[in-house]
Design an enzyme around this catalytic site. Sequence first.
Site, PDB file in Angstrom:
ATOM      1  N   CYS A  23       0.896  19.301  46.261  1.00 28.54           N
ATOM      2  CA  CYS A  23       0.149  18.928  47.468  1.00 28.54           C
ATOM      3  C   CYS A  23       0.409  19.875  48.631  1.00 28.54           C
ATOM      4  CB  CYS A  23       0.556  17.536  47.963  1.00 28.54           C
ATOM      5  SG  CYS A  23       0.430  16.260  46.728  1.00 28.54           S
ATOM      6  N   GLY A  49      -3.463  22.326  46.181  1.00 24.18           N
ATOM      7  CA  GLY A  49      -4.068  21.155  45.551  1.00 24.18           C
ATOM      8  C   GLY A  49      -5.571  21.223  45.617  1.00 24.18           C
ATOM      9  N   ASN A 123       3.973  15.480  50.513  1.00 18.39           N
ATOM     10  CA  ASN A 123       4.116  16.514  49.483  1.00 18.39           C
ATOM     11  C   ASN A 123       5.502  16.384  48.883  1.00 18.39           C
ATOM     12  OD1 ASN A 123       4.730  20.091  49.582  1.00 18.39           O
ATOM     13  ND2 ASN A 123       4.027  18.880  47.873  1.00 18.39           N
ATOM     14  N   GLY A 124       5.558  16.356  47.545  1.00 15.91           N
ATOM     15  CA  GLY A 124       6.848  16.241  46.857  1.00 15.91           C
ATOM     16  C   GLY A 124       6.838  15.051  45.927  1.00 15.91           C
ATOM     17  N   CYS A 258      12.811  24.849  46.718  1.00 14.17           N
ATOM     18  CA  CYS A 258      12.201  25.172  45.413  1.00 14.17           C
ATOM     19  C   CYS A 258      11.969  26.675  45.268  1.00 14.17           C
ATOM     20  CB  CYS A 258      10.867  24.440  45.300  1.00 14.17           C
ATOM     21  SG  CYS A 258       9.862  24.981  43.909  1.00 14.17           S
ATOM     22  N   TYR A 264       5.729  31.530  42.559  1.00 10.59           N
ATOM     23  CA  TYR A 264       4.319  31.338  42.222  1.00 10.59           C
ATOM     24  C   TYR A 264       3.523  30.502  43.219  1.00 10.59           C
ATOM     25  CZ  TYR A 264       0.177  29.295  40.089  1.00 10.59           C
ATOM     26  OH  TYR A 264      -1.099  28.863  39.862  1.00 10.59           O
ATOM     27  N   SER A 305      -1.622  36.142  40.265  1.00  8.48           N
ATOM     28  CA  SER A 305      -0.244  35.653  40.358  1.00  8.48           C
ATOM     29  C   SER A 305       0.805  36.731  40.114  1.00  8.48           C
ATOM     30  CB  SER A 305      -0.044  34.492  39.377  1.00  8.48           C
ATOM     31  OG  SER A 305      -0.414  34.871  38.079  1.00  8.48           O
ATOM     32  N   ASP A 367       3.374  39.280  34.773  1.00 10.12           N
ATOM     33  CA  ASP A 367       2.951  37.979  35.309  1.00 10.12           C
ATOM     34  C   ASP A 367       4.156  37.301  35.931  1.00 10.12           C
ATOM     35  OD1 ASP A 367       1.254  35.966  36.037  1.00 10.12           O
ATOM     36  OD2 ASP A 367       0.678  35.399  34.016  1.00 10.12           O
ATOM     37  N   ASP A 368       3.871  36.266  36.730  1.00 14.52           N
ATOM     38  CA  ASP A 368       4.956  35.620  37.469  1.00 14.52           C
ATOM     39  C   ASP A 368       5.749  34.640  36.614  1.00 14.52           C
ATOM     40  OD1 ASP A 368       2.425  33.972  37.700  1.00 14.52           O
ATOM     41  OD2 ASP A 368       3.953  32.554  38.334  1.00 14.52           O
ATOM     42  N   CYS A 404       9.581  20.151  36.317  1.00 20.85           N
ATOM     43  CA  CYS A 404      10.000  19.899  37.700  1.00 20.85           C
ATOM     44  C   CYS A 404       9.883  18.409  37.988  1.00 20.85           C
ATOM     45  CB  CYS A 404       9.098  20.681  38.655  1.00 20.85           C
ATOM     46  SG  CYS A 404       9.508  20.370  40.385  1.00 20.85           S
ATOM     47  N   CYS A 455      16.786  25.270  44.514  1.00 24.19           N
ATOM     48  CA  CYS A 455      16.668  24.536  43.259  1.00 24.19           C
ATOM     49  C   CYS A 455      15.998  25.480  42.274  1.00 24.19           C
ATOM     50  CB  CYS A 455      15.792  23.293  43.443  1.00 24.19           C
ATOM     51  SG  CYS A 455      15.391  22.487  41.860  1.00 24.19           S
ATOM     52  N   CYS A 458      13.950  24.317  36.898  1.00 21.28           N
ATOM     53  CA  CYS A 458      12.993  24.619  35.827  1.00 21.28           C
ATOM     54  C   CYS A 458      13.459  25.799  34.979  1.00 21.28           C
ATOM     55  CB  CYS A 458      11.595  24.852  36.402  1.00 21.28           C
ATOM     56  SG  CYS A 458      11.533  26.058  37.743  1.00 21.28           S
TER      57      CYS A 458
END
Length: 487
Positions: A23, A49, A123-124, A258, A264, A305, A367-368, A404, A455, A458
């Site tokens: 979001c 989003g 958001n989150g 994050c 990305y 990306s 790529d990312d 995530c 963080c 992932c």
Amino acid sequence: MTPTRAPGALLAEHARDRFHDECGVFGVHGHSEASNISYLGLYALQHRGQESAGIVSTDGHSHFVHRGMGLVADVFSEQILQKLPGRHAIGHVRYSTSGESQIRNAQPFFATTDGGPVAIAHNGNLVNARAIRRELEGRGSIFSTTADSEVIVQLLARSREQTLAERLIDALSRVKGAFSLVMLTSDSIIAARDPSGFRPLSLGRLDGAWVVASETCALDLIGASFERDVDPGEVVVIRRGRVRSLRPFKQSSRETFCVFEYIYFARPDSNLNRDNVYRFRKDLGRLLAREFPVKADIVVPVLASGDPAALGFAEESGVPYEQAIIRNHFVRRTFIEPAQSIRHFGVKVKHNAVRGLLKDKRVVLVDDSIVRGTTLIKIVAMVRNAGAREVHLRISAPPTIGPCHYGIDTPTREELIAHEHTIEEIRELMAADSIGYLSLEGLRRATASLKNGFCDACFSGEYPVAIETGETSPQLSLFLDADGDDG
Ligand code: AMP
């Protein structure tokens, strides 16, 4: 290995039946064109989003709400914006999963409480939303959405605190996980960030008004100046043109912003924690070139990306950069595929190879990140079909091994190619001549130069905030390291 998809489903490839949302949020306090400004702010945050968009405004007496499914430009028109009067407004863009793809989950949420009307845009992801929801439902609360954000509204409505700001703080003290949110009352905007600071949130100024946005690119579009970031654990109350900063929550032992926002998710022209995203991505490309050098003729980004990392890779290695894969910028989520199937139709809708550049070349494809691997498998095949002699994959992030739980939409663990396969197996599946992922140590060294903690769950599997299931009491929270489905 490659999952099969129904025709027309290409761009829904990240859609899954889970609670995870991506979001963007926006708010403006004290501007005569509050809803128009919000519209533009959301327009700049569209990448966060694409499923639904909404704005709630207030003239001090009433709240005015408009939400719809689709892109910001489709949801709002001049006529609709005219029906959102007032000097204060908040907005939201949301991308969620197919099962949750419903208008009732579109934000901002609006509720009338005995303390007055409120609208909230969040958001989150909250990691204990399910447990709280069960508890509240047991006590008679009726939820009207399936979004985890609604627990904040429900907790706020039930709070015994005096002011709406205190009620919000009371509600937020009960939730765990990630929140960067804005709340609109009749005369104020309140911005809040969780103590770990997972998601970004910035404050800006425009013609004497205050602006809050997920990313600074939204401030740029409306011509607002960047004031500062909302700090982790900070609640900012903006009322009558004045800003009050509160620190009501228990401090987190460390900030865990994050890292994937940098890699990305955020727009490259945004600054996160005052550091430019584009510059950071380019640095990752340089690092990657040092970690995995290769003899090649051209460096090609998977647009858009992989672009900054490819430039960094090219500069560091001295191998020329070429945009040998072109991207169609106008691809929508759904499209009509002819009944007679076209080879590699899905990937070709979005990307096409430039044969003249690729023929007989040794190509470094940058790529990312690789999530399921479906995109890149097809792009490697496309590059080979265009005549490339060798294809070397370079990924400017470590292997994505875990989902995530804090607001990025990743599939379940089992769907992540790097969780199911070794790197050598991935190379084989991709039919690449070589593959190199940025090392976790390399990424951590790169982030050490930034101002905040991170963080990287992932990539590392180290989840900084434990995930709670609805099955256990909050005290007996279960750390779900092995399951990607609870959020
Ligand atoms: P795939 O490996 O086919 O699942 O797709 C990976 C590509 O999707 C990456 O190169 C990113 O550019 C992009 N991507 C990564 N994470 C996400 C996400 N959470 N939502 C949308 N796109 C993503």
